[in-house]
Design an enzyme around this catalytic site. Sequence first.
Site, PDB file in Angstrom:
ATOM      1  N   GLU A 115       0.823  -1.210   0.000  1.00  0.00           N
ATOM      2  CA  GLU A 115       0.000   0.000   0.000  1.00  0.00           C
ATOM      3  C   GLU A 115       0.858   1.262   0.000  1.00  0.00           C
ATOM      4  OE1 GLU A 115      -3.960  -1.859   2.153  1.00  0.00           O
ATOM      5  OE2 GLU A 115      -2.254  -1.253   3.386  1.00  0.00           O
ATOM      6  N   GLU A 136      -4.265  -9.982   3.470  1.00  0.00           N
ATOM      7  CA  GLU A 136      -5.131  -9.797   4.631  1.00  0.00           C
ATOM      8  C   GLU A 136      -6.340 -10.737   4.647  1.00  0.00           C
ATOM      9  OE1 GLU A 136      -3.053  -5.847   3.819  1.00  0.00           O
ATOM     10  OE2 GLU A 136      -4.080  -7.370   2.607  1.00  0.00           O
TER      11      GLU A 136
END
Length: 278
Positions: A115, A136
């Site tokens: 990210e 995730e």
Amino acid sequence: MMTQPSTISVERLTPGIRKITFSNPPVNLIVGETVSRLVEVVTELSEDPQVHVVVFTSSTPGYFFNHFDLGRAADFMPPDPEATPAWIDLVVRLSTAPFISIASIRGRTRGGGDELALACDLRYASREHALFGQPEVGGGILPGGGGTEHLPRLIGRDRALEAILSSDDYDADTAERYGWVTRTVADDELDGFVDGMATRLASFDKAALAAAKAQVNRATLPPDADLRAAYTQFLSSLTWPGAQAFLPRFEKLAAETGPEELELRLGHYIGTARRKSG
């Protein structure tokens, strides 16, 4: 007062170029100090009229910026629920900074590390040694640092869903084909290529660079409110029953394989742990 060296170091390469190096061996997990220091550095460099280009790199073999260290989840909880979380402050500051940010990616970059790379303006990856992933969902939680906002804008809805839902690792060639990175470069040419691009951009007028970036940002960046909402959902997902149930199984797998082997092939082992628990 810090009790250990910072995970972040900053080097002045030329008057117009800075290099930010991440080091948290053995596997470059992102901790709270990484985030707070990066916010400070990006803020300082944004206010420096000399800085045209900032290059992000790593000194830990096999790893760029890796995922959050969820063993220290408290590091990522904002002290004030109404305040903008430090990580969201970081990715917004970075993507809107008046300098050009370049991620020079050699090694694994997953979760929060991916990210951070997505928030950079340009991403150049080692063809042989870069690896990408958003692990995730496989762990029963949600991305929260911009992956669900930036990735679909770069690679499209279906490919973003594939990457996020599968929680698998993606090699550099696939990432380039998808549009996840700007381009791949042969590993022995990566440093020279990034240096050349940084030098070229630093020779241009900073006002023109910043204004062109701002124009592109208007068409491409997600709303800040969406980033904050995603981070709130990420924090909430840490308490979900599925995440709590998966954690001991994953810890057992880490004990069996060793944590460094686990991180080398995280996408593979997430799938293995899930199949064993199914």
